[in-house]
Design an enzyme around this catalytic site. Structure first.
Site, PDB file in Angstrom:
ATOM      1  CB  CYS A  49     -21.162  29.276-124.827  1.00  0.00           C
ATOM      2  SG  CYS A  49     -20.700  30.949-124.582  1.00  0.00           S
ATOM      3  N   PRO A  50     -18.826  28.597-122.497  1.00  0.00           N
ATOM      4  CG  PRO A  50     -16.565  29.102-122.460  1.00  0.00           C
ATOM      5  CD  PRO A  50     -17.447  28.467-123.285  1.00  0.00           C
TER       6      PRO A  50
END
Length: 282
Positions: free
Chosen positions: A185-186
């Site tokens: 997840c950025p």
């Protein structure tokens, strides 16, 4: 390792590490005290997340609650919203700074193989990127690449992508094998895995809650201000107040949709003891 044991390298051919190389990898892992992914895109996304949460807190507190004529309305909603915001940012930090379950680098040595006491014909997996033995349901977070095999066993011994064995699915950033890796997840600048999934679930839950709260407060504020003069509803000018609240509503709708879906997906995965990667591969 005996000839009966088969080693499958799901990335590309690399020989097993010798003891000296393994010692270097282990020492490097031990000196790593703080887990933080130095990725430009991830750090920007994490900063944007914090900025949007603090922006929502600013609009709710200084634009809607403090100018309110109802003391208890402002106090109760201010305490609830700020507590949820603090919990959301704390969960975000814990998700970002917690080792998601990285497999130690450099443990793919002959000595370590022999210590596993493998049964004849048993298949094990070695990652050629971090030179580690991959536990079941571990995935390597790395730049996309085409996999190849090293000493492939007969088909009957090797699980395919739809079985419960380990398959190497490329991610993007961490370049490490992560136990029970769900996804990268950025927005938290980290992989979501075995050790930090609970913090990620809490983060999505708190964001969904403050988004719902912000939307409810914004709706009430619009209705109240329409009945009276806008100048009496806020210490800011009416155009500025309207712009701030419209942006807050758009942010709340976007965040609520995204985090509610993610929260439901994560809860479903936990209840069924699976990951997003594993479910998508079926």
């Amino acid at each position: 390792m005996s000839s009966g044991h088969r080693l499958r390298d799901v990335e590309q051919h690399h020989p097993l590490l010798d003891g000296e190389e393994a010692a270097v990898g282990s020492a490097a892992g031990e000196t790593e005290q703080v887990w933080f992914i130095q990725d430009g895109c991830g750090m920007v996304c994490a900063f944007i997340t914090w900025f949007l949460v603090l922006y929502a807190d600013f609009v709710v507190t200084f634009v809607m609650l403090l100018p309110s004529k109802s003391f208890w309305y402002a106090v109760v909603n201010g305490v609830v919203f700020n507590c949820l915001a603090v919990l959301a940012l704390t969960s975000h930090l814990r998700t970002m700074l917690t080792d998601p379950g990285a497999v130690p680098k450099g443990n793919a040595t002959k000595k370590y193989m022999e210590s596993l006491n493998l049964k004849p014909g048993e298949v094990i997996y070695k990652c050629s990127k971090c030179y580690s033995i991959k536990p079941e349901r571990a995935h390597h977070c790395r730049s996309p690449g085409s996999p190849s095999r090293f000493q492939p066993p007969p088909p009957r011994l090797v699980p395919n992508e739809h079985d419960h064995g380990v398959v190497s699915l490329p991610c993007s950033i961490c370049k490490r094998c992560i136990r029970k890796m769900d996804h990268h997840c950025p927005w938290v600048n980290n992989c979501v895995g075995e050790n930090n999934q609970r913090f990620f679930v809490l983060f999505t839950m708190y964001i969904a809650m403050i988004s719902t709260h912000a939307l409810a407060l914004s709706g009430y504020q619009f209705v109240t201000c329409v009945k009276v003069q806008w100048s009496e509803c806020s210490d800011f000018s009416p155009p500025v107040t309207v712009m701030l609240m419209i942006f807050l509503c758009l942010e709340g709708l976007l965040f609520l949709t995204f985090t509610a879906v993610m929260f439901g997906t994560q809860v479903h995965s936990i209840c069924n003891d699976e990951t997003v990667r594993r479910r998508l591969s079926v």
